[in-house]
Scaffold this motif. Structure first.
Motif, mmCIF file in Angstrom:
data_model
loop_
_atom_site.group_PDB
_atom_site.id
_atom_site.type_symbol
_atom_site.label_atom_id
_atom_site.label_comp_id
_atom_site.label_asym_id
_atom_site.label_seq_id
_atom_site.Cartn_x
_atom_site.Cartn_y
_atom_site.Cartn_z
ATOM 1 N N PHE A 201 8.782 -4.221 10.602
ATOM 2 C CA PHE A 201 7.963 -4.501 11.675
ATOM 3 C C PHE A 201 6.459 -4.739 11.035
ATOM 4 C CE2 PHE A 201 11.535 -2.264 13.723
ATOM 5 C CZ PHE A 201 11.479 -3.010 14.818
ATOM 6 N N LEU A 202 6.410 -5.526 10.074
ATOM 7 C CA LEU A 202 5.210 -5.653 9.430
ATOM 8 C C LEU A 202 5.272 -7.222 9.072
ATOM 9 C CD1 LEU A 202 2.425 -4.834 8.774
ATOM 10 C CD2 LEU A 202 3.114 -4.539 6.446
ATOM 11 N N GLY A 203 4.366 -8.205 9.732
ATOM 12 C CA GLY A 203 4.238 -9.624 9.560
ATOM 13 C C GLY A 203 3.367 -10.231 10.564
ATOM 14 N N ASN A 204 3.344 -11.507 10.767
ATOM 15 C CA ASN A 204 2.865 -12.199 11.686
ATOM 16 C C ASN A 204 3.433 -13.559 12.207
ATOM 17 O OD1 ASN A 204 2.379 -13.713 9.088
ATOM 18 N ND2 ASN A 204 0.112 -14.159 9.379
ATOM 19 N N VAL A 205 4.133 -14.350 11.445
ATOM 20 C CA VAL A 205 4.798 -15.521 11.924
ATOM 21 C C VAL A 205 6.260 -15.150 11.820
ATOM 22 C CG1 VAL A 205 5.371 -17.781 11.365
ATOM 23 C CG2 VAL A 205 3.281 -17.312 10.760
ATOM 24 N N ILE A 206 6.878 -15.240 13.226
ATOM 25 C CA ILE A 206 8.315 -14.901 13.236
ATOM 26 C C ILE A 206 9.111 -15.915 12.196
ATOM 27 C CG2 ILE A 206 10.212 -14.807 14.747
ATOM 28 C CD1 ILE A 206 8.436 -12.587 15.061
#
Length: 446
Positions: A281-286
């Motif tokens: 659950f760590l990121g920005n762009v799917i």
């Protein structure tokens, strides 16, 4: 049974402080000047010479101001170092605001998708609570920057300059997080009411349209095309018209981001060396680049950084910048302040123990631009920060090798410097860490 403090306990504590006057002058100095100002180690200052055997000329330091975009600044700084040398220009910057805009929009979508994945979890569930604590923030990681660049490219600062809120992001973050928490509430209620998945996705897109509008009002609208104009150091004028952000990156930055990998040093029992890790659950762009770290011992990490510097390329790195550092003089050194002498006590946690007990984590990204080698071994490093020219030596810091050992957690290097064994280790499927793991922290210090 829990026990409280008695009056006799307090008297005993006081006797240990005031039973002798030998430290009275130091106590008075600390009260008047603060702990750091009173325990500054002059020998540490003298030893941190700002001359380096291996040094890359990088020009004027950028300023992230009152925002937590250090990871963006550090990455774009490594890009502009290449551009400045190739185009023969000085004091050139890429637009940090442009990257911030898309990062905010993508993080908003990432958060809402995370809410959709956890609709059946209770509100009190640790993961849901963690998601709602900070729906989005300024901080980030190298792989998140890679995802943004691959999708949106980059632009020169003249094409999308700073806005008030890009340089002063607290109000922006408050507004976005308030809206995103409201969106999370709406999505969870729709699920409770039995709404179909496609209806939830439609609602999400409507929500993101509102987020996009907020971002345009606060940061400006990112350009789809632009003209690139500059004058080189010989006075020659250059212009290229109708560039897209993607074609600009390909032509003027021209690096393969897939060649660069994240190397960490996290010497905790749960993270064996030679293994790779990612964070849930760590990121920005799917569907962007997965966060991935290869954990190695500190000597290996430093040797890789040295190889890249010696080849003339600067190194993005992440550390806990607040520890034993002084902004004014620009020094990072665990011997900079003598806390043990002042308090008559010890601070003995190891690097692993500091991670395990939440005493330290990666908080800030900067750039290694030099190293001083003695018989091939480093004793200090040159650091380009992103806090403007009013700190350190016109924005540059000197970092001792001991500080590198204790408070640096990550570097990004070209994988060509990795041995065959390290390449094989990096290609492993990563072990998944919980979102609240210390190696899931984001570089965000202002």
């Amino acid at each position: 049974m829990m026990e409280g403090l008695s009056e006799r306990d307090i008297e005993t504590f006081a006797e240990k402080v005031y039973g002798t006057n030998e430290n009275k002058a130091l106590r008075d100095a600390i009260l008047a000047n603060g702990i750091n100002g009173s325990t500054l180690n002059s020998n540490a200052i003298i030893s941190m010479n700002d001359i380096f055997s291996e040094e890359i000329e990088t020009g004027k330091v950028a300023n992230q101001k009152k925002s937590g975009r250090c990871w963006i600044f550090a990455a774009l700084n490594t890009f502009r170092h290449r551009m400045s040398a190739q185009l023969n220009i000085k004091d050139f910057e890429l637009s940090q605001n442009y990257m911030m805009f898309w990062d905010k929009l993508e993080k908003s979508n990432f958060f809402l998708e995370s809410i959709l994945k956890t609709l059946d979890e209770q509100l009190e569930d640790r993961l849901v609570s963690w998601l709602l604590t900070t729906p989005q923030q300024d901080g980030g990681q190298w792989d998140m920057l890679v995802s943004l660049v691959k999708k949106y490219g980059v632009v020169p600062k003249q094409a999308m300059p700073e806005s008030y809120q890009s340089s002063n992001s607290s109000d922006l973050n408050s507004i976005l997080n308030a809206k995103l928490r409201e969106c999370a509430l709406v999505l969870r209620r729709m699920h409770e009411e039995g709404k179909a998945e496609n209806k939830l996705q439609e609602a999400k897109l409507d929500m993101l349209a509102d987020i996009y509008k907020i971002l345009v009002f606060l940061l400006g609208e990112p350009p789809k095309t632009f003209d690139f104009e500059y004058r080189d150091e010989e006075g020659k004028f250059h212009r290229e018209i109708n560039l897209t952000p993607q074609t600009f990156f390909e032509k003027y930055v021209g690096i393969n981001l897939d060649d660069y990998v994240s190397i960490i040093n996290a010497p905790t029992k749960d993270k064996p060396f030679g293994k790779t890790f990612t964070v849930k659950f760590l990121g920005n762009v799917i569907d962007g680049r997965q966060l991935k770290y290869l954990n190695v011992d500190i000597q290996t990490l430093k040797s890789l950084a040295i190889k890249q510097i010696k080849d003339g390329e600067t190194v993005w790195f992440g550390s806990d910048v607040a520890r034993y550092s002084d902004r004014k003089i620009g020094i990072l050194d665990p011997e900079l302040f003598d806390y043990e002498e002042a308090f008559g006590t010890h601070f003995n946690l190891t690097k692993a123990e500091r991670l395990d007990y939440k005493e330290s984590s990666l908080t800030h990204a900067m750039v290694l631009t030099g190293v001083n080698l003695i018989d091939g071994e480093p004793n200090r490093w040159k650091v380009e920060n992103s806090w403007g020219e009013d700190v350190g030596n016109k924005g540059y810091f000197v970092m001792s090798d001991k500080w590198m050992d204790e408070y640096t957690y990550q570097i990004v290097v070209n994988k060509k410097y990795l041995s065959k064994e390290l390449v094989k280790a990096y290609n492993q499927e990563p072990i998944q860490l919980q979102p609240w793991d210390p190696m899931g922290s984001l570089a965000i210090v202002k």
